[in-house]
Scaffold this motif. Sequence first.
Motif, PDB file in Angstrom:
ATOM      1  N   SER A  54       2.676  -6.895   1.760  1.00 44.32           N
ATOM      2  CA  SER A  54       4.134  -6.803   1.649  1.00 44.32           C
ATOM      3  C   SER A  54       4.795  -8.011   2.304  1.00 44.32           C
ATOM      4  O   SER A  54       5.680  -8.653   1.714  1.00 44.32           O
ATOM      5  CB  SER A  54       4.634  -5.510   2.305  1.00 44.32           C
ATOM      6  OG  SER A  54       6.051  -5.493   2.344  1.00 44.32           O
ATOM      7  N   GLY A  55       4.375  -8.351   3.516  1.00 41.78           N
ATOM      8  CA  GLY A  55       4.923  -9.522   4.198  1.00 41.78           C
ATOM      9  C   GLY A  55       4.551 -10.810   3.503  1.00 41.78           C
ATOM     10  O   GLY A  55       5.361 -11.750   3.432  1.00 41.78           O
ATOM     11  N   ALA A  78       7.632   3.772   5.350  1.00 40.93           N
ATOM     12  CA  ALA A  78       7.889   3.153   6.654  1.00 40.93           C
ATOM     13  C   ALA A  78       8.498   1.761   6.490  1.00 40.93           C
ATOM     14  O   ALA A  78       9.423   1.385   7.215  1.00 40.93           O
ATOM     15  CB  ALA A  78       6.598   3.074   7.458  1.00 40.93           C
ATOM     16  N   LEU A  79       7.985   0.991   5.534  1.00 40.57           N
ATOM     17  CA  LEU A  79       8.481  -0.376   5.334  1.00 40.57           C
ATOM     18  C   LEU A  79       9.948  -0.384   4.923  1.00 40.57           C
ATOM     19  O   LEU A  79      10.740  -1.189   5.434  1.00 40.57           O
ATOM     20  CB  LEU A  79       7.634  -1.093   4.280  1.00 40.57           C
ATOM     21  CG  LEU A  79       6.193  -1.425   4.663  1.00 40.57           C
ATOM     22  CD1 LEU A  79       5.442  -1.987   3.463  1.00 40.57           C
ATOM     23  CD2 LEU A  79       6.139  -2.409   5.827  1.00 40.57           C
ATOM     24  N   PRO A  84       0.828  -1.210   0.000  1.00 39.86           N
ATOM     25  CA  PRO A  84       0.000   0.000   0.000  1.00 39.86           C
ATOM     26  C   PRO A  84       0.862   1.260   0.000  1.00 39.86           C
ATOM     27  O   PRO A  84       1.913   1.320   0.658  1.00 39.86           O
ATOM     28  CB  PRO A  84      -0.796  -0.126   1.308  1.00 39.86           C
ATOM     29  CG  PRO A  84      -0.864  -1.599   1.557  1.00 39.86           C
ATOM     30  CD  PRO A  84       0.465  -2.139   1.090  1.00 39.86           C
ATOM     31  N   ASP A  85       0.426   2.254  -0.745  1.00 42.82           N
ATOM     32  CA  ASP A  85       1.224   3.474  -0.900  1.00 42.82           C
ATOM     33  C   ASP A  85       1.577   4.121   0.428  1.00 42.82           C
ATOM     34  O   ASP A  85       2.680   4.642   0.602  1.00 42.82           O
ATOM     35  CB  ASP A  85       0.458   4.487  -1.772  1.00 42.82           C
ATOM     36  CG  ASP A  85       0.308   4.032  -3.212  1.00 42.82           C
ATOM     37  OD1 ASP A  85       1.043   3.102  -3.621  1.00 42.82           O
ATOM     38  OD2 ASP A  85      -0.537   4.593  -3.925  1.00 42.82           O
ATOM     39  N   ASP A  86       0.630   4.103   1.372  1.00 48.98           N
ATOM     40  CA  ASP A  86       0.865   4.805   2.625  1.00 48.98           C
ATOM     41  C   ASP A  86       1.770   4.041   3.591  1.00 48.98           C
ATOM     42  O   ASP A  86       2.070   4.532   4.676  1.00 48.98           O
ATOM     43  CB  ASP A  86      -0.462   5.140   3.310  1.00 48.98           C
ATOM     44  CG  ASP A  86      -1.278   3.893   3.651  1.00 48.98           C
ATOM     45  OD1 ASP A  86      -0.918   2.797   3.172  1.00 48.98           O
ATOM     46  OD2 ASP A  86      -2.276   4.020   4.382  1.00 48.98           O
ATOM     47  N   VAL A 130       3.232  -1.419  10.893  1.00 52.95           N
ATOM     48  CA  VAL A 130       3.021  -0.448   9.820  1.00 52.95           C
ATOM     49  C   VAL A 130       1.660  -0.675   9.156  1.00 52.95           C
ATOM     50  O   VAL A 130       0.972   0.277   8.777  1.00 52.95           O
ATOM     51  CB  VAL A 130       4.156  -0.540   8.778  1.00 52.95           C
ATOM     52  CG1 VAL A 130       3.845   0.316   7.545  1.00 52.95           C
ATOM     53  CG2 VAL A 130       5.479  -0.095   9.398  1.00 52.95           C
ATOM     54  N   ALA A 131       1.261  -1.946   9.029  1.00 57.26           N
ATOM     55  CA  ALA A 131      -0.045  -2.253   8.438  1.00 57.26           C
ATOM     56  C   ALA A 131      -1.187  -1.734   9.293  1.00 57.26           C
ATOM     57  O   ALA A 131      -2.267  -1.417   8.779  1.00 57.26           O
ATOM     58  CB  ALA A 131      -0.187  -3.761   8.231  1.00 57.26           C
ATOM     59  N   GLY A 132      -0.976  -1.660  10.610  1.00 53.55           N
ATOM     60  CA  GLY A 132      -1.903  -0.953  11.476  1.00 53.55           C
ATOM     61  C   GLY A 132      -3.138  -1.690  11.915  1.00 53.55           C
ATOM     62  O   GLY A 132      -4.058  -1.071  12.464  1.00 53.55           O
TER      63      GLY A 132
END
Length: 285
Positions: A232-233, A32-33, A26-28, A137-139
């Motif tokens: 991402s993971g 951070a990643l 995700p762009d947001d 980061v995924a929240g």
Amino acid sequence: MEPLSYCHRKVAPPGSAIYYALRFSPDDQRDALVAVHAFHAEVTEIPDEVSDPGVGEVKLQWWRDEVQRLFDGTPRHPVSQALAPAVARHDLPADAFTEMLDGTGMDLAYGGYPGFRELTVYCHRTGGSLARLLTAVAGTGSAASAHFAHDLGMALTLRRRLLSVRRDAQSGRVYIPEDELEQAGVSREDLLGHETPPAARTLFREQADRVHAFLDQAESHLPDAERAVHRSGIILAALDRALLREMAKDNFPLLEQGFELTPLRRLWIAWRTARQQQRLSRKAA
């Protein structure tokens, strides 16, 4: 150099696994990643960069102080400066960074692990803390994401150490439990050779099976509704699966050759995996 550019050059050059995991995230989350991955690389590479454990401890202490500066708002290193907005935006836990440093301290202090239970502590501190930060980061903050992070972190660390088994042995470190080495009839000296004996190939296959099991467990924890934000993971897991399959095709000749997926294959796997996770999450919604 601008902090984010430093991080991309450090861990995500074009064509790399992390490059594609970031490209389809995700762009947001992307900034951070990449900063989290860069911190992991800076810290976990310390044992490979120094021959004197005392020098390694000095470097580790510098990073411990830098984590404190990061959370005090005065980071000095480009990676820490890139992390500062991520810490604020995603409420990244300080103890995950210090756990990662503790894991690297184990690299400097120990050359082996008697059994898998002891090795699990190392994997939790190094890979588990990385995955914990990625999921932060995924929240989502769910129990499912915490279980996902634990098993993903175990798998990422075990796969990384399996692929570098000979190089690690040359540095005096072995990340296959000593009781499993003994049971397989493989000595530490065998891991220094230039040809993989049959017993070692069998042992490496068993280690790969363990990685597959952790990857299976990791994905089983996530409900479909959360899969897109954690893609991402999940992409990193899919790339590791493909790499393990390549090793298996050649029957794990890990002492005489390395393994790496081509950039085109990484792109295909990452794109396909990202689409699958997004589709599953849309259906769940």
